[in-house]
Design an enzyme around this catalytic site. Structure first.
Site, short mmCIF file in Angstrom:
data_model
loop_
_atom_site.label_atom_id
_atom_site.label_comp_id
_atom_site.label_asym_id
_atom_site.label_seq_id
_atom_site.Cartn_x
_atom_site.Cartn_y
_atom_site.Cartn_z
N CYS A 83 27.09 53.39 28.66
CA CYS A 83 26.26 53.32 29.73
C CYS A 83 26.02 52.18 29.46
O CYS A 83 24.73 51.53 28.11
CB CYS A 83 25.97 54.07 30.77
SG CYS A 83 26.36 55.29 31.15
N CYS A 159 27.16 64.50 27.09
CA CYS A 159 26.95 63.15 28.37
C CYS A 159 26.94 63.09 29.59
O CYS A 159 27.82 64.18 30.43
CB CYS A 159 28.63 62.01 27.99
SG CYS A 159 28.78 60.82 28.83
N GLN A 282 43.26 56.06 38.08
CA GLN A 282 41.41 55.68 37.88
C GLN A 282 40.53 57.15 37.42
O GLN A 282 40.64 58.44 37.59
CB GLN A 282 40.58 55.97 38.61
CG GLN A 282 42.41 54.55 39.68
CD GLN A 282 41.41 53.19 39.40
OE1 GLN A 282 39.97 53.01 38.37
NE2 GLN A 282 41.52 51.84 40.43
N TYR A 311 51.62 46.16 40.11
CA TYR A 311 50.60 46.91 39.57
C TYR A 311 50.50 48.43 39.43
O TYR A 311 49.13 48.89 39.47
CB TYR A 311 49.18 46.24 38.83
CG TYR A 311 49.73 44.52 38.81
CD1 TYR A 311 49.48 44.17 37.07
CD2 TYR A 311 48.93 43.86 39.84
CE1 TYR A 311 49.54 42.63 37.20
CE2 TYR A 311 49.41 42.26 39.13
CZ TYR A 311 49.62 41.63 37.74
OH TYR A 311 49.53 40.37 37.81
N GLU A 332 56.09 47.24 37.51
CA GLU A 332 54.55 48.67 37.04
C GLU A 332 55.57 47.46 34.98
O GLU A 332 56.53 47.96 35.05
CB GLU A 332 54.34 49.35 37.18
CG GLU A 332 54.07 50.22 36.17
CD GLU A 332 52.33 49.52 35.63
OE1 GLU A 332 51.77 49.71 35.68
OE2 GLU A 332 52.02 50.43 34.13
N CYS A 407 39.04 44.91 39.16
CA CYS A 407 38.08 45.59 38.86
C CYS A 407 36.91 44.68 37.79
O CYS A 407 36.57 45.18 36.43
CB CYS A 407 38.92 46.77 38.04
SG CYS A 407 40.09 45.95 36.72
N1 SAH Z 1 47.68 50.88 41.00
C1 SAH Z 1 47.90 51.72 40.10
C2 SAH Z 1 47.23 51.02 38.56
C3 SAH Z 1 46.38 49.94 38.44
S1 SAH Z 1 45.71 49.67 36.28
C4 SAH Z 1 46.66 52.94 39.94
O1 SAH Z 1 45.81 52.49 41.07
O2 SAH Z 1 46.60 53.76 39.84
C5 SAH Z 1 46.88 47.87 36.12
C6 SAH Z 1 48.26 48.36 36.26
O3 SAH Z 1 48.31 46.96 35.74
C7 SAH Z 1 48.84 49.40 35.28
O4 SAH Z 1 49.24 50.62 35.33
C8 SAH Z 1 48.95 48.40 33.44
O5 SAH Z 1 50.78 49.33 32.55
C9 SAH Z 1 49.55 47.65 34.95
N2 SAH Z 1 50.32 45.67 34.60
C10 SAH Z 1 49.16 45.26 33.63
N3 SAH Z 1 49.64 43.92 33.65
C11 SAH Z 1 50.77 44.17 33.73
C12 SAH Z 1 51.26 42.83 34.55
N4 SAH Z 1 51.52 41.68 33.69
N5 SAH Z 1 52.28 43.11 35.15
C13 SAH Z 1 52.93 44.58 35.68
N6 SAH Z 1 51.85 45.75 35.29
C14 SAH Z 1 51.17 45.43 34.79
#
Ligand code: SAH
Length: 453
Positions: A83, A159, A282, A311, A332, A407
């Site tokens: 933290c 924690c 998450q 993603y 993904e 993020c």
């Molecule tokens: N939308 C999902 C995951 C978000 S985290 C959720 O909310 O749960 C970001 C995701 O992007 C991860 O699953 C990671 O494996 C993927 N990732 C990372 N780099 C990438 C790329 N270049 N192309 C496609 N996916 C990617």
């Protein structure tokens, strides 16, 4: 010439925060960064590291305290690297996060948008995933979290940001490791067995997974597993993951089930998701539901749209939207996540979802070549943000809306600026606090396509 000299003491007022949650004070316009101070406080500090453009200081005394200062709830706070902002009360944390988003969007990218108030939630006991390194020092088992910028573990018993059942499980396992004299991994000599314990729970703690990450496949965990299941019947999955590399990466490539399933299930926005040990999910369930709901509301779906969920991880965002779209296309990079997404679609009776395995920056241009069209594209990249090759393809798809979930405000502003130059305009950005007590910031926005107006 710097305005200050190393090891000298100074007095100044905290004017602002860095993206890392440190306070900024200035002496003759020269910035000095100080940990654990709040905006508006008057502090006495010693200059400890002086560079040409900025310095770091050590706070000696807070001469005037902010009304928003709090005593950190956690006794390990000043030692542990987990933290960074426990000295701020909830209101100050929310305002710090809003301000960082504002700095990025409006000062760096000069987008001049409305930054909404940070959407807050419970600020303690929220993390549904704990990754706990284990070491043995002078014959003593140490479990906890790393000190900042170090691989020394702070040996902790409680924690405040992980769910309380994780604390109970953590301490239970620690006692058992001592009792059984389990072999513990040593980073320096690359010998020994147990490297990390990972605990992940679903939203009502009815399903919990424990992962033993080990250097070899030797299984010394049968009796711990048995005891664990007796004491915590909600532990539905115990897995051993093998990582025999010299690396900071926690998980290895191979997992073996010790007992139960290789996954737990959770409900997110009314849909069920299977989550396996290495899948991204998450860490703050309640806040994630708010974040995704804001994203879905921004998309304002009617039921006829095709959406691309980029993603996509295990498919959460797209599948959460499934009742209001006619087709979902996911992209993904991790193969097991794509398998999970396909299975999660089935699990929820969704047959209008397809997933593409690969880099978004490669798959998206390929989909453009195939002539894909989409109404809304959801973008949820990791911290490094999007590749321009991906953004170029996104512009070519020319959706009506892009919902961008980020993020990292710094890559968010970079990517938004790029998209703005190509005719995609946002009005507002909403920070959502998924990581209370830490410097991490999540934000969501919608960009509308002005090229087609
Ligand atoms: N939308 C999902 C995951 C978000 S985290 C959720 O909310 O749960 C970001 C995701 O992007 C991860 O699953 C990671 O494996 C993927 N990732 C990372 N780099 C990438 C790329 N270049 N192309 C496609 N996916 C990617």
């Amino acid at each position: 010439m710097q305005a200050i000299t190393k090891n000298n003491n100074y007095e100044a007022i905290v004017e602002d925060y860095t993206h890392e949650g440190m306070g900024i004070v200035k002496i003759e316009g020269y910035p000095i960064f100080l940990p654990d101070v709040l905006k508006g406080e008057v502090v006495n500090f010693k200059a400890i590291k002086v560079n040409s453009k900025y310095a770091f200081g050590k706070v000696l005394d807070v001469l005037k305290e902010s009304p928003n200062r709090q005593t950190p709830p956690c006794e390990y706070y000043f030692e542990c690297g987990g933290c960074q902002i426990q000295v701020m009360n909830d209101a100050e944390q929310a305002s710090f996060k809003k301000q960082v988003v504002h700095q990025n969007i409006n000062q760096q990218a000069r987008l001049n948008l409305k930054i909404n108030d940070t959407v807050t939630g419970d600020s303690l006991y929220y993390r549904n995933k704990s990754q706990i390194p284990v070491q043995k020092i002078d014959g003593k088992v140490i479990m906890g979290f790393y000190k900042s910028r170090s691989h020394d573990i702070v040996d902790i018993e409680h924690c405040y940001i992980q769910k309380n059942v994780h604390n109970d499980i953590m301490m239970f396992i620690k006692d058992k490791l001592i009792e059984e004299d389990t072999s513990i991994y040593d980073e320096l000599t690359h010998t020994g067995l147990l490297r990390h314990i990972v605990i992940r729970s679903n939203s009502d703690d009815s399903e919990i997974q424990v992962v033993f990450i080990t250097k070899s496949k030797r299984n010394e965990f049968l009796s711990i597993t048995k005891a664990l299941k007796t004491k915590f019947p909600n532990v539905k999955s115990v897995v051993q993951n093998i990582n025999d590399e010299k690396t900071n990466v926690i998980f290895g490539k191979r997992s073996i089930v010790i007992t139960g399933q290789d996954y737990i299930t959770d409900t997110l926005l009314g849909k069920t998701f299977k989550i396996r040990d290495r899948s991204f999910y998450q860490v703050n369930h309640a806040q994630t539901e708010k974040l995704y709901q804001i994203g879905l509301d921004m998309a304002n779906l009617s039921g006829n749209e095709t959406i691309i969920d980029t993603y996509s991880g295990i498919g959460t965002i797209g599948l959460a939207a499934s009742d209001r779209v006619s087709k979902i296309v996911g992209i993904e990079i991790v193969d097991s996540a794509v398998e999970d997404a396909i299975e999660n679609a089935k699990l929820n009776g969704i047959d209008n979802a397809e997933y593409h395995l690969g880099k978004a920056e490669e798959v998206m241009p390929a989909l453009v070549d195939e002539g894909i069209s989409a109404d809304v594209v959801f973008v949820d990249p990791p911290r490094k943000g999007c590749h321009t090759q991906f953004l170029d393809a996104l512009v070519e798809v020319s959706p009506k809306k892009i919902v961008y979930i980020s993020c990292n405000p710094s890559t968010l502003q970079r990517d938004m600026k790029y998209l703005e130059r190509h005719g995609f305009k946002a009005k507002e950005v909403t920070p959502v606090d998924l990581f209370p007590q830490t410097k991490h910031i999540e934000a969501v926005t919608v960009l509308e396509n002005t090229n087609t107006l």
